[in-house]
Design a protein around this motif. Structure first.
Motif, PDB file in Angstrom:
ATOM      1  N   ILE A  45     -15.840  62.987  24.319  1.00 51.82           N
ATOM      2  CA  ILE A  45     -15.983  63.322  22.902  1.00 51.82           C
ATOM      3  C   ILE A  45     -15.498  64.733  22.611  1.00 51.82           C
ATOM      4  N   CYS A  46     -14.975  65.404  23.610  1.00 48.87           N
ATOM      5  CA  CYS A  46     -14.457  66.760  23.456  1.00 48.87           C
ATOM      6  C   CYS A  46     -12.963  66.700  23.137  1.00 48.87           C
ATOM      7  N   PRO A  47     -12.563  67.012  21.896  1.00 43.31           N
ATOM      8  CA  PRO A  47     -11.142  66.931  21.563  1.00 43.31           C
ATOM      9  C   PRO A  47     -10.287  67.909  22.359  1.00 43.31           C
ATOM     10  N   TRP A  48     -10.863  69.066  22.677  1.00 41.70           N
ATOM     11  CA  TRP A  48     -10.099  70.061  23.436  1.00 41.70           C
ATOM     12  C   TRP A  48      -9.872  69.618  24.871  1.00 41.70           C
ATOM     13  N   CYS A  49     -10.715  68.710  25.350  1.00 39.65           N
ATOM     14  CA  CYS A  49     -10.485  68.158  26.692  1.00 39.65           C
ATOM     15  C   CYS A  49      -9.221  67.305  26.710  1.00 39.65           C
ATOM     16  N   TRP A  50      -8.999  66.546  25.633  1.00 46.92           N
ATOM     17  CA  TRP A  50      -7.768  65.745  25.558  1.00 46.92           C
ATOM     18  C   TRP A  50      -6.550  66.662  25.422  1.00 46.92           C
ATOM     19  N   ILE A  51      -6.656  67.633  24.541  1.00 53.72           N
ATOM     20  CA  ILE A  51      -5.552  68.579  24.374  1.00 53.72           C
ATOM     21  C   ILE A  51      -5.297  69.331  25.679  1.00 53.72           C
ATOM     22  N   GLY A  52      -6.372  69.765  26.332  1.00 52.51           N
ATOM     23  CA  GLY A  52      -6.236  70.474  27.599  1.00 52.51           C
ATOM     24  C   GLY A  52      -5.619  69.615  28.676  1.00 52.51           C
ATOM     25  N   ALA A  74      -6.918  68.552  14.753  1.00 52.30           N
ATOM     26  CA  ALA A  74      -5.796  67.636  14.556  1.00 52.30           C
ATOM     27  C   ALA A  74      -4.466  68.380  14.564  1.00 52.30           C
ATOM     28  N   ALA A  75      -4.443  69.571  13.977  1.00 53.53           N
ATOM     29  CA  ALA A  75      -3.217  70.370  13.973  1.00 53.53           C
ATOM     30  C   ALA A  75      -2.837  70.798  15.382  1.00 53.53           C
ATOM     31  N   ALA A  76      -3.836  71.210  16.164  1.00 49.99           N
ATOM     32  CA  ALA A  76      -3.567  71.576  17.554  1.00 49.99           C
ATOM     33  C   ALA A  76      -3.122  70.357  18.349  1.00 49.99           C
ATOM     34  N   GLY A  77      -3.680  69.195  18.011  1.00 53.58           N
ATOM     35  CA  GLY A  77      -3.305  67.963  18.698  1.00 53.58           C
ATOM     36  C   GLY A  77      -1.859  67.589  18.462  1.00 53.58           C
ATOM     37  N   VAL A  78      -1.364  67.797  17.238  1.00 55.17           N
ATOM     38  CA  VAL A  78       0.035  67.500  16.932  1.00 55.17           C
ATOM     39  C   VAL A  78       0.952  68.290  17.862  1.00 55.17           C
ATOM     40  N   ALA A  79       0.648  69.573  18.041  1.00 53.95           N
ATOM     41  CA  ALA A  79       1.471  70.432  18.891  1.00 53.95           C
ATOM     42  C   ALA A  79       1.435  69.993  20.350  1.00 53.95           C
ATOM     43  N   ALA A  80       0.303  69.443  20.781  1.00 54.91           N
ATOM     44  CA  ALA A  80       0.153  69.044  22.186  1.00 54.91           C
ATOM     45  C   ALA A  80       0.577  67.605  22.445  1.00 54.91           C
ATOM     46  N   GLY A  81       0.772  66.839  21.375  1.00 55.56           N
ATOM     47  CA  GLY A  81       1.128  65.428  21.542  1.00 55.56           C
ATOM     48  C   GLY A  81      -0.066  64.504  21.566  1.00 55.56           C
ATOM     49  N   ALA A  82      -1.180  64.955  20.985  1.00 53.03           N
ATOM     50  CA  ALA A  82      -2.402  64.147  20.915  1.00 53.03           C
ATOM     51  C   ALA A  82      -2.664  63.781  19.464  1.00 53.03           C
ATOM     52  N   PRO A  83      -2.436  62.540  19.070  1.00 46.95           N
ATOM     53  CA  PRO A  83      -2.634  62.148  17.667  1.00 46.95           C
ATOM     54  C   PRO A  83      -4.095  61.853  17.344  1.00 46.95           C
ATOM     55  N   TYR A 123      -9.087  61.121  12.662  1.00 49.03           N
ATOM     56  CA  TYR A 123     -10.525  61.204  12.468  1.00 49.03           C
ATOM     57  C   TYR A 123     -11.029  60.278  11.369  1.00 49.03           C
ATOM     58  N   ASP A 124     -10.145  59.834  10.486  1.00 51.71           N
ATOM     59  CA  ASP A 124     -10.582  58.900   9.452  1.00 51.71           C
ATOM     60  C   ASP A 124     -11.008  57.559  10.036  1.00 51.71           C
ATOM     61  N   LYS A 125     -10.575  57.288  11.273  1.00 53.14           N
ATOM     62  CA  LYS A 125     -10.939  56.036  11.934  1.00 53.14           C
ATOM     63  C   LYS A 125     -12.193  56.169  12.805  1.00 53.14           C
ATOM     64  N   VAL A 126     -12.609  57.400  13.082  1.00 49.75           N
ATOM     65  CA  VAL A 126     -13.731  57.637  13.997  1.00 49.75           C
ATOM     66  C   VAL A 126     -15.030  57.643  13.212  1.00 49.75           C
ATOM     67  N   PHE A 185      -9.393  58.559  25.847  1.00 53.25           N
ATOM     68  CA  PHE A 185      -9.252  59.539  24.766  1.00 53.25           C
ATOM     69  C   PHE A 185      -8.514  58.934  23.576  1.00 53.25           C
ATOM     70  N   THR A 186      -7.419  58.230  23.858  1.00 54.94           N
ATOM     71  CA  THR A 186      -6.632  57.621  22.788  1.00 54.94           C
ATOM     72  C   THR A 186      -7.455  56.604  22.011  1.00 54.94           C
ATOM     73  N   ALA A 187      -8.214  55.798  22.737  1.00 54.90           N
ATOM     74  CA  ALA A 187      -9.039  54.773  22.092  1.00 54.90           C
ATOM     75  C   ALA A 187     -10.026  55.398  21.115  1.00 54.90           C
ATOM     76  N   TYR A 188     -10.617  56.496  21.512  1.00 56.08           N
ATOM     77  CA  TYR A 188     -11.620  57.125  20.658  1.00 56.08           C
ATOM     78  C   TYR A 188     -10.996  57.920  19.517  1.00 56.08           C
ATOM     79  N   PHE A 189     -10.143  58.884  19.853  1.00 54.91           N
ATOM     80  CA  PHE A 189      -9.666  59.822  18.847  1.00 54.91           C
ATOM     81  C   PHE A 189      -8.527  59.277  17.984  1.00 54.91           C
ATOM     82  N   SER A 190      -7.715  58.385  18.530  1.00 57.22           N
ATOM     83  CA  SER A 190      -6.592  57.852  17.748  1.00 57.22           C
ATOM     84  C   SER A 190      -6.920  56.524  17.082  1.00 57.22           C
TER      85      SER A 190
END
Length: 217
Positions: free
Chosen positions: A13-20, A79-88, A91-94, A127-132
């Motif tokens: 559930i940590c978005p920065w873990c996916w980005i990291g 979400a903006a940081a995710g775009v730069a890292a390639g993580a879509p 949150y409207d779906k979560v 991560f993709t299943a949850y956040f995307s």
């Protein structure tokens, strides 16, 4: 050639873990090492007292951060940081904040298979299943389906989870993290050296090359 050992303390559930995770992968590619790396995924539950069936995300985030508007502002930054890292991030779906214990157990199942490639793919897929996709990764059925989609035997995965296997390893890992003084995730150890947060790929590249130099010496 001896592999460089990497351990990643994370929660799903940590978005920065996916980005990291994506930045670490980029750093590994950029390092272009002459030796392999070996990655262990180390569980860290940010919400260990979360009800087994999770909570409504809006309710949970409003209580945690004081208002839903503030939570949405934080989501937008992520979400903006995710775009730069390639993580879509979508949150409207979560709609739910899950209990992640079963997901951590599933990673123990994957690592026990010895297939590093499939394990890494499963880690990314959760991560993709949850956040995307907004899927509830606290549900057994969801996790079994994700495992099957990434090449694992669905029946074996379901039996592992329903029998409570992997729980002891999750708890042991979390006790170790406490002894190590880890209070936030992601925390990555590269050959024993700790790196906190979703650092730029160059930070991971430098750490990997330094680890290679130490091993050569």
């Amino acid at each position: 050639m001896q592999a460089i050992e990497i351990s990643v303390n994370y929660d799903f559930i940590c978005p920065w873990c996916w980005i990291g995770h994506l930045k670490l992968a980029s750093g590994i590619r950029e390092a272009n090492l002459p030796v392999p790396v070996s990655i262990q995924y180390v569980p860290f539950e940010l919400n260990p007292t979360m009800p087994a069936d999770g909570m409504d995300r809006r309710e949970y985030r409003t209580a945690k951060f004081g208002s839903w508007v503030r939570s949405q502002g934080m989501d937008a930054q992520v979400a903006a940081a995710g775009v730069a890292a390639g993580a879509p991030f979508n949150y409207d779906k979560v709609t739910r904040t899950p209990n992640t214990r079963l997901a951590h157990q599933l990673m123990q199942f994957a690592m026990s298979s010895g297939d590093a490639q499939k394990t890494a793919a499963l880690y990314q897929a959760i991560f993709t299943a949850y956040f995307s996709e907004g899927r509830d990764i606290g549900r057994l059925e969801t996790l079994v389906a994700i495992a099957a989609a990434n090449g694992f035997d669905a029946t074996a995965a379901q039996e592992y989870l329903t029998q409570g296997r992997g729980v002891a390893k999750v708890e042991e890992a979390e006790r170790l993290a406490e002894r190590q003084g880890i209070r936030s995730v992601p925390t990555v150890f590269i050959a024993g050296e700790a790196i906190s947060g979703a650092q730029p790929p160059a930070v991971f590249t430098a750490a990997l090359r330094a680890a290679l130099e130490r091993s050569a010496a």
